[in-house]
Design a protein around this motif. Structure first.
Motif, PDB file in Angstrom:
ATOM      1  N   LEU A  93     -17.058  -7.460  14.005  1.00  0.00           N
ATOM      2  CA  LEU A  93     -16.876  -8.236  15.227  1.00  0.00           C
ATOM      3  C   LEU A  93     -16.919  -9.732  14.937  1.00  0.00           C
ATOM      4  N   TYR A  94     -17.785 -10.130  14.011  1.00  0.00           N
ATOM      5  CA  TYR A  94     -17.851 -11.560  13.713  1.00  0.00           C
ATOM      6  C   TYR A  94     -16.615 -12.027  12.960  1.00  0.00           C
ATOM      7  N   ASP A 102     -20.884 -12.596   7.833  1.00  0.00           N
ATOM      8  CA  ASP A 102     -20.836 -13.966   8.341  1.00  0.00           C
ATOM      9  C   ASP A 102     -20.859 -14.992   7.218  1.00  0.00           C
ATOM     10  N   VAL A 119     -23.662 -11.212  18.380  1.00  0.00           N
ATOM     11  CA  VAL A 119     -23.610  -9.829  17.915  1.00  0.00           C
ATOM     12  C   VAL A 119     -25.009  -9.418  17.474  1.00  0.00           C
ATOM     13  N   ARG A 120     -25.245  -8.127  17.475  1.00  0.00           N
ATOM     14  CA  ARG A 120     -26.572  -7.616  17.136  1.00  0.00           C
ATOM     15  C   ARG A 120     -26.861  -7.794  15.652  1.00  0.00           C
ATOM     16  N   GLN A 121     -28.058  -8.279  15.336  1.00  0.00           N
ATOM     17  CA  GLN A 121     -28.464  -8.448  13.946  1.00  0.00           C
ATOM     18  C   GLN A 121     -28.620  -7.090  13.285  1.00  0.00           C
ATOM     19  N   CYS A 145     -23.300  -3.871  25.327  1.00  0.00           N
ATOM     20  CA  CYS A 145     -24.669  -3.717  24.859  1.00  0.00           C
ATOM     21  C   CYS A 145     -25.628  -4.119  25.973  1.00  0.00           C
ATOM     22  N   SER A 157     -21.351  -5.291  13.670  1.00  0.00           N
ATOM     23  CA  SER A 157     -21.544  -6.737  13.811  1.00  0.00           C
ATOM     24  C   SER A 157     -20.694  -7.537  12.831  1.00  0.00           C
ATOM     25  N   THR A 158     -20.620  -7.052  11.582  1.00  0.00           N
ATOM     26  CA  THR A 158     -19.846  -7.801  10.583  1.00  0.00           C
ATOM     27  C   THR A 158     -18.367  -7.843  10.952  1.00  0.00           C
ATOM     28  N   PRO A 218     -27.103 -14.968  15.940  1.00  0.00           N
ATOM     29  CA  PRO A 218     -26.058 -14.756  14.948  1.00  0.00           C
ATOM     30  C   PRO A 218     -25.821 -16.028  14.155  1.00  0.00           C
TER      31      PRO A 218
END
Length: 456
Positions: A64-65, A97, A54-56, A34, A61-62, A2
């Protein structure tokens, strides 16, 4: 791994700031949501939990970041460090991110960098120094001698950097982005040539255009709907677009543009950009983010008469395509799917009419039946072609005749300043033009009868 990219820009000046890598999260506090397995030589390992990052490319993911850096964003807003649009704080807009730090004061930008550096140290992650850049716009060019530091690293001053896939440049930003988009689209097109995306010895034009529309066109137009492009800049994109369409159909460079579009059922680049602008406008007006709503309401109230404003341009497009004024709060906004369908229908209808009007004024397109030409459906001459090399080449000849680019003796006679004989070389009786070839030449007529008499 990440990463978090930081960009700094502002109304009068811009500073771009780098990438965070290797966030060292306290794994004891991470919820195991996960699991992964390793595949090796056809065998799968036991599952194990993902405890960090977080998973790419993940859907969440966005979000969570942004939860991970929320404290940083709240601190910057509470301290009011950075740019404000009226009374709306816009100093640190964040997407996934990427954090954009906006400021018109060099000293204030350094304070924001210090805040970022301290937060990174407290949460045990590192910021990539080489991906952190400063860009100055407008009056900020006077501050080019300034230096900015993030922790112990000096932030590089640059004329250009990439933010959310778009080039941010201190000058000629539109030209830089157009050049970058064309390069990306050209690389994609060349990579697809092995799959048959080329002329008569490849796939049929209808299938080739489907591939082009799916993979190449999105890269050509990515992000351009938010830029205020001029007619000249749109024409640069149009040259690549129509050049590719001509190559797919094996048409000559002199082929009239309306025919190139109507034969494949394609919209010009300008119409594609308008479609994306109006779709983006719907996303903005239906967004649930309060900050974005405040900015939209302010810009409509204060900056709506600015010719370079996104909202001014989209208002013109709504009127041009006879679409509902979604700026009017008394009008209920359609759903996203309904809006996209409505926009596509109206844009296609207007451009089909426009292209047909242009085609009717061109003598080279006298043989092209415009009743079958639409900007959203393939002409029968291409629609009926099977995936067969011989059939594709036959259809290519038909298309050149329809578009007035098939070279006959009469044309050679004119282009050679009347030094070449215009008489048909097969029958030696009449001037060879398209009508003579199709209906009057006895040699060709005998060949047609011979071929039709063969058993199927």
């Amino acid at each position: 791994m990440p990463s978090i990219s930081h960009t700094f820009f502002n109304k009068g000046e811009v500073w771009k700031f780098g990438n965070l890598i290797n966030p060292k999260v306290d794994t004891e506090k991470v919820i195991n949501i996960c699991k992964n397995k390793v595949k090796w030589q056809g065998e799968l390992s036991d599952s194990f939990n993902i405890l960090q990052g977080v998973r790419q490319g993940g859907i969440l993911s966005t979000h969570l970041y942004k939860i991970f850096v929320e404290d940083l964003l709240v601190e910057l807003e509470k301290n009011a460090t950075g740019f404000s649009l009226g009374d709306i704080y816009c100093g640190a807009p964040t997407c996934a991110d990427d954090i954009a730090l906006i400021s018109s004061d060099p000293a204030e930008l350094q304070i924001m960098l210090n805040t970022i550096g301290r937060y990174a140290n407290q949460h045990h992650y590192n910021i990539h120094p080489t991906k952190s850049k400063v860009i100055c716009y407008g009056s900020a060019m006077n501050h080019r001698t300034n230096t900015w530091k993030l922790s112990d690293n000096t932030i590089e001053l640059s004329n250009e950097t990439t933010h959310l896939g778009l080039k941010r440049s201190s000058k000629k930003e539109n030209e830089v982005n157009i050049e970058d988009r064309i390069k990306s689209a050209r690389r994609t097109k060349y990579a697809l040539m092995n799959s048959g995306l080329h002329g008569t010895n490849g796939l049929s034009p209808k299938i080739s255009y489907t591939i082009y529309r799916t993979y190449v066109l999105p890269r050509l137009l990515y992000g351009l709907e938010i830029l205020c492009l001029t007619k000249t800049q749109i024409q640069i994109l149009e040259r690549f677009h129509i050049g590719t369409l001509r190559a797919i159909q094996t048409l000559a460079t002199r082929t009239a543009k309306p025919a190139v579009y109507l034969l494949l059922g394609v919209l010009p680049v300008e119409a594609e950009i308008h479609k994306r602008k109006l779709t983006f406008l719907h996303s903005l007006t239906t967004c649930s983010n309060n900050k974005i709503k405040e900015i939209i309401n302010r810009q409509i109230a204060v900056n709506f008469d600015n010719n370079n404003s996104f909202f001014f341009q989209t208002a013109l497009l709504l009127a041009k395509y006879n679409l509902p004024d979604i700026f009017d709060k008394n009008i209920s906004i359609p759903s996203k799917l309904s809006w996209k369908k409505l926009v596509k229908t109206e844009i296609t209808s207007l451009w089909t009419l426009k292209l047909k009007e242009e085609a009717q004024q061109m003598s080279s397109l006298n043989f092209l039946n415009l009743n079958f030409g639409n900007a959203d459906s393939t002409h029968p001459v291409w629609d009926s072609v099977e995936q067969n090399l011989i059939e594709i080449r036959k259809a290519s000849t038909k298309v050149r005749m329809l578009t007035g680019t098939y070279m006959v003796q009469a044309d050679k006679h004119k282009f050679s300043q009347y030094t070449i004989d215009p008489i048909c070389l097969l029958c030696h009786r009449e001037i060879e033009d398209i009508l003579h070839i199709l209906t009057q030449c006895p040699v060709l007529c005998n060949e047609e009868k011979k071929n039709t008499s063969l058993p199927l």
